[in-house]
Design an enzyme around this catalytic site. Structure first.
Site, mmCIF file in Angstrom:
data_model
loop_
_atom_site.group_PDB
_atom_site.id
_atom_site.type_symbol
_atom_site.label_atom_id
_atom_site.label_comp_id
_atom_site.label_asym_id
_atom_site.label_seq_id
_atom_site.Cartn_x
_atom_site.Cartn_y
_atom_site.Cartn_z
ATOM 1 N N ASN A 7 0.866 -1.172 0.000
ATOM 2 C CA ASN A 7 0.000 0.000 0.000
ATOM 3 C C ASN A 7 0.912 1.234 0.000
ATOM 4 O O ASN A 7 1.496 1.577 1.022
ATOM 5 C CB ASN A 7 -0.883 -0.038 1.252
ATOM 6 C CG ASN A 7 -1.891 1.084 1.282
ATOM 7 O OD1 ASN A 7 -1.871 1.984 0.433
ATOM 8 N ND2 ASN A 7 -2.779 1.049 2.257
ATOM 9 N N ARG A 88 -2.432 -1.829 -3.599
ATOM 10 C CA ARG A 88 -3.730 -1.212 -3.339
ATOM 11 C C ARG A 88 -3.846 0.075 -4.155
ATOM 12 O O ARG A 88 -2.936 0.905 -4.139
ATOM 13 C CB ARG A 88 -3.838 -0.873 -1.856
ATOM 14 C CG ARG A 88 -5.126 -0.182 -1.543
ATOM 15 C CD ARG A 88 -5.162 0.305 -0.129
ATOM 16 N NE ARG A 88 -6.433 0.955 0.075
ATOM 17 C CZ ARG A 88 -6.651 1.846 1.019
ATOM 18 N NH1 ARG A 88 -5.692 2.206 1.839
ATOM 19 N NH2 ARG A 88 -7.832 2.396 1.144
ATOM 20 N N HIS A 177 -13.129 2.111 0.373
ATOM 21 C CA HIS A 177 -12.995 1.033 1.373
ATOM 22 C C HIS A 177 -13.593 -0.289 0.880
ATOM 23 O O HIS A 177 -13.982 -1.140 1.688
ATOM 24 C CB HIS A 177 -13.723 1.384 2.699
ATOM 25 C CG HIS A 177 -13.240 2.617 3.390
ATOM 26 N ND1 HIS A 177 -14.115 3.544 3.930
ATOM 27 C CD2 HIS A 177 -12.009 3.082 3.626
ATOM 28 C CE1 HIS A 177 -13.426 4.527 4.479
ATOM 29 N NE2 HIS A 177 -12.135 4.267 4.308
ATOM 30 N N GLY A 205 -13.477 4.371 10.550
ATOM 31 C CA GLY A 205 -12.112 4.690 10.973
ATOM 32 C C GLY A 205 -11.963 6.192 10.885
ATOM 33 O O GLY A 205 -12.942 6.930 11.019
ATOM 34 N N GLY A 207 -11.296 7.740 8.116
ATOM 35 C CA GLY A 207 -12.261 7.817 7.020
ATOM 36 C C GLY A 207 -13.344 6.789 7.336
ATOM 37 O O GLY A 207 -13.053 5.788 7.992
ATOM 38 N N ARG A 236 -13.395 15.080 7.872
ATOM 39 C CA ARG A 236 -14.216 15.314 6.669
ATOM 40 C C ARG A 236 -15.690 15.494 7.046
ATOM 41 O O ARG A 236 -16.178 14.805 7.936
ATOM 42 C CB ARG A 236 -14.099 14.131 5.708
ATOM 43 C CG ARG A 236 -12.715 13.980 5.119
ATOM 44 C CD ARG A 236 -12.628 12.718 4.277
ATOM 45 N NE ARG A 236 -11.429 11.978 4.600
ATOM 46 C CZ ARG A 236 -11.216 10.700 4.299
ATOM 47 N NH1 ARG A 236 -12.129 10.019 3.636
ATOM 48 N NH2 ARG A 236 -10.095 10.114 4.641
ATOM 49 N N ASP A 278 -9.664 12.673 16.467
ATOM 50 C CA ASP A 278 -9.483 11.307 16.954
ATOM 51 C C ASP A 278 -10.533 10.968 18.002
ATOM 52 O O ASP A 278 -10.676 11.686 19.002
ATOM 53 C CB ASP A 278 -8.064 11.187 17.540
ATOM 54 C CG ASP A 278 -7.674 9.753 17.798
ATOM 55 O OD1 ASP A 278 -8.404 9.045 18.521
ATOM 56 O OD2 ASP A 278 -6.638 9.325 17.262
ATOM 57 N N ARG A 280 -10.594 8.895 20.323
ATOM 58 C CA ARG A 280 -10.097 8.739 21.699
ATOM 59 C C ARG A 280 -10.081 10.079 22.416
ATOM 60 O O ARG A 280 -10.486 10.193 23.576
ATOM 61 C CB ARG A 280 -8.681 8.133 21.698
ATOM 62 C CG ARG A 280 -8.670 6.684 21.310
ATOM 63 C CD ARG A 280 -7.314 6.215 20.924
ATOM 64 N NE ARG A 280 -6.921 6.750 19.614
ATOM 65 C CZ ARG A 280 -6.010 6.220 18.824
ATOM 66 N NH1 ARG A 280 -5.358 5.149 19.213
ATOM 67 N NH2 ARG A 280 -5.730 6.760 17.653
ATOM 68 N N GLY A 328 -14.736 1.449 14.730
ATOM 69 C CA GLY A 328 -15.654 0.307 14.776
ATOM 70 C C GLY A 328 -15.107 -0.853 15.589
ATOM 71 O O GLY A 328 -15.853 -1.541 16.294
ATOM 72 N N GLU A 329 -13.805 -1.074 15.517
ATOM 73 C CA GLU A 329 -13.210 -2.196 16.244
ATOM 74 C C GLU A 329 -12.891 -1.843 17.701
ATOM 75 O O GLU A 329 -12.871 -2.711 18.558
ATOM 76 C CB GLU A 329 -11.905 -2.645 15.548
ATOM 77 C CG GLU A 329 -12.154 -3.310 14.213
ATOM 78 C CD GLU A 329 -10.874 -3.502 13.401
ATOM 79 O OE1 GLU A 329 -9.791 -3.658 13.992
ATOM 80 O OE2 GLU A 329 -10.963 -3.484 12.155
ATOM 81 N N ASN A 330 -12.627 -0.541 17.935
ATOM 82 C CA ASN A 330 -12.076 -0.170 19.244
ATOM 83 C C ASN A 330 -12.959 0.664 20.160
ATOM 84 O O ASN A 330 -12.729 0.694 21.359
ATOM 85 C CB ASN A 330 -10.760 0.595 19.046
ATOM 86 C CG ASN A 330 -9.696 -0.280 18.434
ATOM 87 O OD1 ASN A 330 -9.343 -1.311 19.008
ATOM 88 N ND2 ASN A 330 -9.212 0.097 17.270
ATOM 89 N N GLU A 379 -7.554 -5.785 4.971
ATOM 90 C CA GLU A 379 -7.468 -5.476 3.538
ATOM 91 C C GLU A 379 -6.244 -6.138 2.909
ATOM 92 O O GLU A 379 -6.268 -6.532 1.751
ATOM 93 C CB GLU A 379 -7.410 -3.954 3.353
ATOM 94 C CG GLU A 379 -8.737 -3.289 3.667
ATOM 95 C CD GLU A 379 -8.629 -1.833 4.037
ATOM 96 O OE1 GLU A 379 -8.136 -1.532 5.145
ATOM 97 O OE2 GLU A 379 -9.018 -0.985 3.224
HETATM 98 P P1 AMP Z 1 -8.329 3.824 10.960
HETATM 99 O O1 AMP Z 1 -8.473 4.971 9.999
HETATM 100 O O2 AMP Z 1 -9.216 2.674 10.643
HETATM 101 O O3 AMP Z 1 -6.908 3.440 11.232
HETATM 102 O O4 AMP Z 1 -8.888 4.391 12.360
HETATM 103 C C1 AMP Z 1 -8.188 5.353 13.112
HETATM 104 C C2 AMP Z 1 -9.108 5.941 14.151
HETATM 105 O O5 AMP Z 1 -9.608 4.927 15.038
HETATM 106 C C3 AMP Z 1 -8.430 6.930 15.091
HETATM 107 O O6 AMP Z 1 -8.336 8.198 14.514
HETATM 108 C C4 AMP Z 1 -9.376 6.912 16.281
HETATM 109 O O7 AMP Z 1 -10.408 7.866 16.040
HETATM 110 C C5 AMP Z 1 -9.987 5.522 16.275
HETATM 111 N N1 AMP Z 1 -9.529 4.692 17.398
HETATM 112 C C6 AMP Z 1 -8.424 3.913 17.458
HETATM 113 N N2 AMP Z 1 -8.333 3.322 18.682
HETATM 114 C C7 AMP Z 1 -9.405 3.734 19.393
HETATM 115 C C8 AMP Z 1 -9.894 3.483 20.733
HETATM 116 N N3 AMP Z 1 -9.249 2.663 21.569
HETATM 117 N N4 AMP Z 1 -11.027 4.101 21.122
HETATM 118 C C9 AMP Z 1 -11.696 4.919 20.274
HETATM 119 N N5 AMP Z 1 -11.286 5.200 19.012
HETATM 120 C C10 AMP Z 1 -10.177 4.621 18.585
#
Ligand code: AMP
Length: 392
Positions: A7, A88, A177, A205, A207, A236, A278, A280, A328-330, A379
């Site tokens: 990538n 990618r 995506h 994420g 995005g 965005r 972010d 977090r 979504g995962e975290n 991915e």
């Molecule tokens: P991605 O673009 O898929 O890598 O997602 C990055 C984003 O995931 C970061 O900018 C955060 O907003 C979010 N993120 C990552 N870890 C956490 C967490 N433990 N709790 C909440 N949001 C998180």
């Protein structure tokens, strides 16, 4: 068979080396700040992470170091062992609805589409050319973020603009995506044990996009001509009234470029909260009582729910909702708020199950009308799978 999944960004190059078809990860890493000074790379091998500071002037040099690392760690014993390299590519336009082997015509088409992905497509071409020079014997493939969405019907990809603009200017919904939506929908079908499913996949994420997937095929997706459509994202704005742009240009005497920067880099969670892009940081500042962060989070969650509701109707029901990518995962907070707002559809969150990060699991109770799942996206493995199929 050894396959590399690559990538390339404008100043970065991420890679994962696989043994296929076993899908075992042999080594992964990222080269950063290529061509902009203070460059370095990090490698993960056998669970250990190492960082090396080195001057990287271009992607070819990064590729040469990548190969040296593969050789010195005995991931491969010679260059010939690398049979395929998958790249990618963000924008494949209407030309590509699947992964293809690179040739001059393919590169020319990716180049032609640069105006639709000005940051990403040129970087991908740089990555492909670097790989071709350094590993000329490998089959090079391109995996497009837009390919999975090429199945959308016309009423979903057309904008209500003068009809000939789609042909003349290529203005239509392409989505993004796609590789991630495809991966999690395939995995969801595996978990459900069937393929005749109606799924809503939420890639949230930095995005973010949501797709409606019926029987494994994309019916609709929230990103548009560009990745600034649909959901509210880190920086965005997502969907807005298009006339805001001409209004602002008039009032503030802004250039299209200035406006583009504001809509893509200073809006979204950052724009509303004034705190951060972010999740977090947003969650932390909500806990500290910041009202604008609370407002940003409410708007962010509401937009996700709006799209789920829209796709629920479009699909005529839903067999499962999937959360993936960074938020979504975290973020248990965002997932829970989304699920609670979906109570009207009979969604019942399981708070205990939802109290987790980055694991594949169901997070609703057994009597929930729609089960919600976390499925960590991958991915890279999708790129490796397609490349393996074409290389063998
Ligand atoms: P991605 O673009 O898929 O890598 O997602 C990055 C984003 O995931 C970061 O900018 C955060 O907003 C979010 N993120 C990552 N870890 C956490 C967490 N433990 N709790 C909440 N949001 C998180």
């Amino acid at each position: 068979m050894k396959i590399l999944s690559v990538n390339a960004g404008s100043s970065s190059l991420k890679f994962t080396a696989y043994e296929m078809p076993e899908e075992s990860v042999l080594m992964s890493g990222v080269f950063e700040r290529i061509g902009i000074g203070e460059s370095f790379y990090t490698i993960k091998f056998n669970g250990e992470k190492t960082k090396v500071e080195v001057e990287l002037t271009n992607h070819k040099q990064a590729f040469e170091i990548l190969i040296k690392e593969l050789l010195s760690h005995k991931v491969v014993n010679s260059l010939d062992e690398i049979k395929g390299i998958g790249h990618r590519v963000v924008q494949g336009g209407t030309y590509f609805d699947k992964t293809v082997v690179v040739n001059d015509d393919v590169i020319a088409k990716i180049d032609e589409l640069c105006s639709l992905a000005p940051l990403h497509n040129p970087a991908a071409i740089t990555g492909i050319k670097a790989a071709q020079e350094v590993v000329p014997g490998a089959v090079q493939t391109v995996v497009f973020d837009t390919a999975f969405h090429q199945t959308m019907p016309k009423e979903n990809y057309l904008y209500a603009l003068p009809y000939d603009w789609c042909d003349k200017y290529k203005i239509r919904r392409y989505g993004a995506h796609g590789t991630s939506h495809k991966y999690v929908s395939m995995r969801m079908n595996e978990l459900l044990g069937r393929t005749d499913t109606k799924l809503i996949t939420c890639h949230i994420g930095n995005g973010a996009s949501i797709s409606a997937v019926k029987d494994g095929i994309c019916l609709n997706t929230s990103m548009g001509l560009t990745p600034n459509a649909g959901l509210i994202m880190g920086t965005r704005c997502g969907d807005i009234d298009a006339t805001i742009l001409t209004y602002l240009m008039d009032k503030e005497n802004m250039s299209p470029k200035e406006l583009d920067t504001i809509l893509n880099k200073q809006s979204g969670l950052l724009g509303i909260s004034g705190v951060s892009s972010d999740s977090r940081d947003i969650e932390e500042s909500i806990a500290a009582g910041n009202e604008r962060s609370s407002l940003a989070q409410t708007m962010y969650v509401k937009r996700i729910v709006d799209y789920i509701a829209k796709y629920y109707v479009e699909l005529g029901g839903c067999d499962a909702i999937v959360f993936t990518a960074g938020v979504g995962e975290n973020s248990k907070m965002t997932r829970l708020e989304v699920m609670e707002r979906l109570a009207v559809l009979g969604v019942k969150a399981d708070k205990e199950a939802n109290d987790c990060r980055g694991v594949e699991k169901v997070i609703t109770t057994s009597d929930s009308a729609i089960p919600c799942y976390i499925i960590p996206t991958d991915e890279e493995v999708m790129i490796a799978r397609d490349t393996y199929e074409l290389a063998k």
